[in-house]
Write a protein that holds these residues in place. Structure first.
Motif, PDB file in Angstrom:
ATOM      1  N   MET A   1       3.038   0.584 -22.598  1.00  0.00           N
ATOM      2  CA  MET A   1       4.523   0.290 -22.477  1.00  0.00           C
ATOM      3  C   MET A   1       5.007   0.235 -20.626  1.00  0.00           C
ATOM      4  SD  MET A   1       6.343   2.951 -25.319  1.00  0.00           S
ATOM      5  CE  MET A   1       5.940   3.064 -26.996  1.00  0.00           C
ATOM      6  N   THR A   2       5.608  -0.605 -20.835  1.00  0.00           N
ATOM      7  CA  THR A   2       6.727  -0.927 -19.497  1.00  0.00           C
ATOM      8  C   THR A   2       7.814  -0.214 -19.547  1.00  0.00           C
ATOM      9  OG1 THR A   2       5.992  -3.219 -19.632  1.00  0.00           O
ATOM     10  CG2 THR A   2       6.951  -2.673 -18.468  1.00  0.00           C
ATOM     11  N   LYS A   3       7.225   0.698 -17.947  1.00  0.00           N
ATOM     12  CA  LYS A   3       8.224   1.481 -17.393  1.00  0.00           C
ATOM     13  C   LYS A   3      10.085   0.359 -17.417  1.00  0.00           C
ATOM     14  CE  LYS A   3       4.850   4.873 -15.494  1.00  0.00           C
ATOM     15  NZ  LYS A   3       4.418   5.109 -14.817  1.00  0.00           N
ATOM     16  N   ILE A   4      10.580   1.022 -17.308  1.00  0.00           N
ATOM     17  CA  ILE A   4      11.939   0.230 -17.327  1.00  0.00           C
ATOM     18  C   ILE A   4      12.423   1.468 -16.659  1.00  0.00           C
ATOM     19  CG2 ILE A   4      13.869  -0.311 -18.688  1.00  0.00           C
ATOM     20  CD1 ILE A   4      12.188  -1.133 -20.970  1.00  0.00           C
ATOM     21  N   GLU A   5      13.061   1.101 -15.542  1.00  0.00           N
ATOM     22  CA  GLU A   5      13.734   1.810 -14.196  1.00  0.00           C
ATOM     23  C   GLU A   5      14.689   1.199 -14.155  1.00  0.00           C
ATOM     24  OE1 GLU A   5      11.826   3.930 -10.802  1.00  0.00           O
ATOM     25  OE2 GLU A   5      11.189   2.370 -11.472  1.00  0.00           O
ATOM     26  N   LEU A   6      15.900   2.294 -14.329  1.00  0.00           N
ATOM     27  CA  LEU A   6      17.440   1.948 -13.590  1.00  0.00           C
ATOM     28  C   LEU A   6      17.203   2.092 -12.374  1.00  0.00           C
ATOM     29  CD1 LEU A   6      17.206   2.431 -16.440  1.00  0.00           C
ATOM     30  CD2 LEU A   6      19.561   3.173 -16.495  1.00  0.00           C
ATOM     31  N   ALA A   7      16.902   3.050 -11.598  1.00  0.00           N
ATOM     32  CA  ALA A   7      17.023   2.873 -10.677  1.00  0.00           C
ATOM     33  C   ALA A   7      15.910   3.726 -10.112  1.00  0.00           C
ATOM     34  CB  ALA A   7      18.411   3.827 -10.070  1.00  0.00           C
ATOM     35  N   THR A   8      15.604   3.896  -8.954  1.00  0.00           N
ATOM     36  CA  THR A   8      13.888   5.036  -8.006  1.00  0.00           C
ATOM     37  C   THR A   8      14.222   6.749  -9.318  1.00  0.00           C
ATOM     38  OG1 THR A   8      14.293   4.458  -6.460  1.00  0.00           O
ATOM     39  CG2 THR A   8      12.977   6.312  -7.082  1.00  0.00           C
ATOM     40  N   GLY A   9      13.276   6.810  -9.570  1.00  0.00           N
ATOM     41  CA  GLY A   9      13.573   8.380 -10.226  1.00  0.00           C
ATOM     42  C   GLY A   9      14.260   7.704 -11.956  1.00  0.00           C
ATOM     43  N   VAL A  10      14.758   6.806 -12.244  1.00  0.00           N
ATOM     44  CA  VAL A  10      15.838   7.399 -13.294  1.00  0.00           C
ATOM     45  C   VAL A  10      14.902   5.596 -14.925  1.00  0.00           C
ATOM     46  CG1 VAL A  10      18.029   6.974 -14.751  1.00  0.00           C
ATOM     47  CG2 VAL A  10      17.785   7.973 -12.387  1.00  0.00           C
ATOM     48  N   TYR A  11      15.102   6.355 -15.926  1.00  0.00           N
ATOM     49  CA  TYR A  11      14.002   5.272 -17.109  1.00  0.00           C
ATOM     50  C   TYR A  11      15.278   5.559 -18.156  1.00  0.00           C
ATOM     51  CZ  TYR A  11      10.561   6.272 -13.329  1.00  0.00           C
ATOM     52  OH  TYR A  11      10.010   6.154 -12.232  1.00  0.00           O
ATOM     53  N   TRP A  12      15.052   4.163 -18.243  1.00  0.00           N
ATOM     54  CA  TRP A  12      15.459   3.577 -19.971  1.00  0.00           C
ATOM     55  C   TRP A  12      14.028   4.082 -21.275  1.00  0.00           C
ATOM     56  CZ3 TRP A  12      13.450   1.208 -23.975  1.00  0.00           C
ATOM     57  CH2 TRP A  12      14.164   1.293 -25.111  1.00  0.00           C
ATOM     58  N   VAL A  13      14.155   5.442 -21.777  1.00  0.00           N
ATOM     59  CA  VAL A  13      12.629   6.531 -22.854  1.00  0.00           C
ATOM     60  C   VAL A  13      14.067   5.679 -24.057  1.00  0.00           C
ATOM     61  CG1 VAL A  13      11.923   7.148 -21.245  1.00  0.00           C
ATOM     62  CG2 VAL A  13      13.969   8.479 -22.231  1.00  0.00           C
ATOM     63  N   GLY A  14      14.599   4.681 -24.818  1.00  0.00           N
ATOM     64  CA  GLY A  14      15.081   4.836 -26.296  1.00  0.00           C
ATOM     65  C   GLY A  14      14.176   4.269 -26.961  1.00  0.00           C
ATOM     66  N   ALA A  15      14.907   3.543 -27.444  1.00  0.00           N
ATOM     67  CA  ALA A  15      13.762   3.100 -29.130  1.00  0.00           C
ATOM     68  C   ALA A  15      15.282   2.267 -29.216  1.00  0.00           C
ATOM     69  CB  ALA A  15      13.883   4.073 -29.936  1.00  0.00           C
ATOM     70  N   ILE A  16      13.822   0.887 -30.116  1.00  0.00           N
ATOM     71  CA  ILE A  16      14.460  -0.340 -30.604  1.00  0.00           C
ATOM     72  C   ILE A  16      14.927  -0.137 -32.373  1.00  0.00           C
ATOM     73  CG2 ILE A  16      14.922  -2.720 -30.314  1.00  0.00           C
ATOM     74  CD1 ILE A  16      12.964  -3.211 -27.382  1.00  0.00           C
ATOM     75  N   ASP A  17      15.856  -0.390 -33.007  1.00  0.00           N
ATOM     76  CA  ASP A  17      16.104  -0.340 -34.283  1.00  0.00           C
ATOM     77  C   ASP A  17      16.115  -1.709 -34.880  1.00  0.00           C
ATOM     78  OD1 ASP A  17      16.056  -0.178 -37.154  1.00  0.00           O
ATOM     79  OD2 ASP A  17      17.734   1.672 -36.743  1.00  0.00           O
ATOM     80  N   TRP A  18      15.393  -2.447 -34.668  1.00  0.00           N
ATOM     81  CA  TRP A  18      15.174  -4.155 -35.232  1.00  0.00           C
ATOM     82  C   TRP A  18      15.788  -4.710 -36.520  1.00  0.00           C
ATOM     83  CZ3 TRP A  18      14.418  -7.609 -30.652  1.00  0.00           C
ATOM     84  CH2 TRP A  18      14.065  -6.750 -30.109  1.00  0.00           C
ATOM     85  N   ASN A  19      15.465  -3.286 -37.188  1.00  0.00           N
ATOM     86  CA  ASN A  19      16.157  -3.686 -38.489  1.00  0.00           C
ATOM     87  C   ASN A  19      17.366  -2.866 -39.046  1.00  0.00           C
ATOM     88  OD1 ASN A  19      13.803  -4.780 -39.132  1.00  0.00           O
ATOM     89  ND2 ASN A  19      12.105  -2.833 -39.611  1.00  0.00           N
ATOM     90  N   LEU A  20      18.381  -2.167 -38.471  1.00  0.00           N
ATOM     91  CA  LEU A  20      19.453  -1.676 -38.224  1.00  0.00           C
ATOM     92  C   LEU A  20      20.037  -3.028 -38.957  1.00  0.00           C
ATOM     93  CD1 LEU A  20      21.510   0.321 -38.377  1.00  0.00           C
ATOM     94  CD2 LEU A  20      22.059  -0.568 -35.755  1.00  0.00           C
TER      95      LEU A  20
END
Length: 399
Positions: A1-20
C-alpha cells in the motif's frame, strides 16, 4: 500500500467503503470512507479506528508504517460505531495502550464494548506530548453526540475533527484538491457532499457549531488542514469553515423548493403552477416528488433555499404517508430562517393541508399561505397557485 502522509510522521490509515449506499437513513451513492490517523513520534498515537469489518484494511495500512504493537495511545474522538467499531481489534493487539476520550466517551465505550481498558478522560485544553509532536484536545459535545471531541496537532496545525467537516465520498484520492483533477473541468463534488452531510446530520446543531468555531478562534488555534473522519481531507480549511458558518447561521440563497406527492395528479398540477409563478418572477425554483427523489438529496437543497412549499393529497383525512414521513425527518433537522407555504387537494373530505400546517407548527414554523383544492384544480385554482408562486418569489426577493 502507498503511505499517505499529511505531514511528517502523520499518516492516513483509514478504510474506503466503496459499496456504502445508505448511512443513518440517507443515501450515499458515492460511497464513503472511515478515516483513522496514525501519528508516529517518540510515542505513537492512533486517532480513531474504522467501522467493524474494515479493521484488516486499517491494520494493513498501519503495518506499512509501524508494527501495530508499538501503538501507545488510541484516541477516540467519538463513540459511534463507524469510528470505534474496530477499537476492540486494536486493543486486542495493544491491551496496555491508553484510550483517550472525553468522560462521556469513556462511558459510551465501556457501555458498548465492556472493555476493561486503560482510559484517560480529557477536556478542552488537555494535552498529550508524543515527543516533538503535541496533541491538544477540544471537547465538542453535540457535534453530533455528547461524547465528541476534536484532536489538534499543535506543531503541524492539523485539526482532526471527526464528524465535523466530513462528507460521505469514496475516492482513490485523500485530499479535497485532488478529487476533480482527472475530469478536465471544474467541479465541487467534495463541497456538494459536505453540504449533504451537514444538512442530514449536523443541521440541528447550528447554534452549537457557531459557538465551537468562535471558541476555537478565541483559543488562537491556527488551522492549516482539517482531517475529518469521513471523506476528503481539507487542504484549504477556510473554504469549509466559511461554509459551516453560513449554514449554521441559516443563510440561504434566493431559491424556492416545491416538495410534494400526488395521487391522481391534482396536487402535482398545483405544484407545477406554483413553480411556474416562482419561475416567471425570476427566482430560482426546484420541484421534488417525494417518491422519485431521495429525501436526503432534498434536505441538502433545503439547507440553502429560502422558501419551502409542501404539497400533499388527502388520504384518510390526513397527509399522504410520504409527506408525513418526510416532514418528520425534516422537522428533526430543524432548518433555520425559512419561509413556508402549503398546498394540496382532496376528494370528498379534506385534511392534508391542515395536517401539514399542524406538523409545521409543532416544529415552530408557520405557513405564510395555504391552498386546498377539491378534486382537479379549475382555472381559478390554477390562478391561485400561480399567484402563490409569485407571492413567495416576492417574499424571497425581499428577504
Amino acid at each position: 500500500m502507498t503511505k499517505i502522509e499529511l505531514a511528517t510522521g502523520v499518516y492516513w490509515v483509514g478504510a474506503i467503503d466503496w459499496n456504502l449506499r445508505d448511512f443513518h437513513g440517507y443515501t450515499t451513492p458515492r460511497g464513503g470512507t472511515y478515516n483513522a490517523y496514525l501519528i508516529v513520534d517518540d510515542k505513537i498515537a492512533l486517532v480513531d479506528t474504522v467501522k467493524h469489518g474494515f479493521a484488516d484494511e486499517m491494520l494493513g495500512r498501519i503495518r506499512e508504517i509501524i508494527d501495530p504493537v508499538k501503538i501507545d495511545y488510541v484516541i477516540s474522538n467519538h463513540v459511534e460505531m463507524d469510528h470505534s467499531g474496530s477499537l476492540s481489534d486494536i486493543m486486542g493487539i495493544v491491551p496496555n495502550a491508553e484510550v483517550i476520550c472525553t468522560e462521556k466517551g469513556k462511558e459510551g465505550l465501556i457501555r458498548h464494548f465492556r472493555g476493561k481498558w486503560n482510559f484517560r478522560a480529557v477536556k478542552t485544553g488537555d494535552e498529550l506530548k508524543l515527543g516533538n509532536k503535541t496533541l491538544s484536545f477540544i471537547t465538542a459535545p453535540m457535534l453530533h453526540w455528547p461524547d465528541n471531541m476534536f484532536t489538534y496537532l499543535k506543531e503541524d496545525k492539523i485539526l482532526l475533527s471527526n464528524d465535523g467537516f466530513g462528507q460521505h465520498l469514496a475516492s482513490s484520492f485523500r485530499f479535497d484538491e485532488d478529487v476533480c483533477s482527472l475530469t478536465g473541468y471544474d467541479c465541487d463534488i467534495v463541497m456538494d457532499e459536505a453540504a449533504k452531510y451537514y444538512a442530514n446530520i449536523l443541521m440541528p446543531f447550528g447554534g452549537v457549531i457557531l459557538k465551537k468555531i468562535e471558541e476555537i478562534q478565541k483559543l488562537g488555534i491556527e488551522i492549516k488542514m482539517i482531517a475529518p473522519s469521513h471523506g476528503m481531507i481539507w487542504t484549504d480549511p477556510g473554504k469549509i469553515i466559511n461554509a459551516y458558518l453560513q449554514w449554521a447561521k441559516g443563510e440561504s440563497k434566493q431559491k424556492v423548493l416545491v416538495i410534494y406527492d400526488t395521487m391522481w395528479n391534482s396536487t402535482e398540477t398545483m405544484a407545477n403552477d406554483i413553480l411556474r409563478g416562482v419561475s416567471d418572477s425570476g427566482v430560482e425554483v426546484s420541484l421534488f416528488h417525494l417518491r422519485k427523489t431521495e429525501w436526503s438529496e432534498i434536505v441538502k437543497e433545503v439547507l440553502e433555499s429560502k422558501a419551502i412549499l409542501i404539497g400533499s393529497p388527502t388520504l384518510n383525512n390526513g397527509m399522504f404517508p410520504t409527506v408525513g414521513g418526510f416532514l418528520t425527518y425534516l422537522m428533526g433537522l430543524r432548518p433555520r430562517n425559512k419561509l413556508w407555504a402549503t398546498f394540496g387537494s382532496y376528494g370528498w373530505a379534506g385534511g392534508a393541508v391542515k395536517a401539514v400546517n399542524e406538523k409545521l407548527k409543532s416544529g415552530g414554523y408557520e405557513s405564510v399561505e395555504s391552498i386546498e383544492v377539491i378534486f382537479r384544480p379549475d382555472e381559478q385554482d390554477i390562478e391561485k397557485c400561480y399567484a402563490l408562486g409569485q407571492k413567495i418569489a416576492s417574499m424571497v426577493k425581499a428577504s
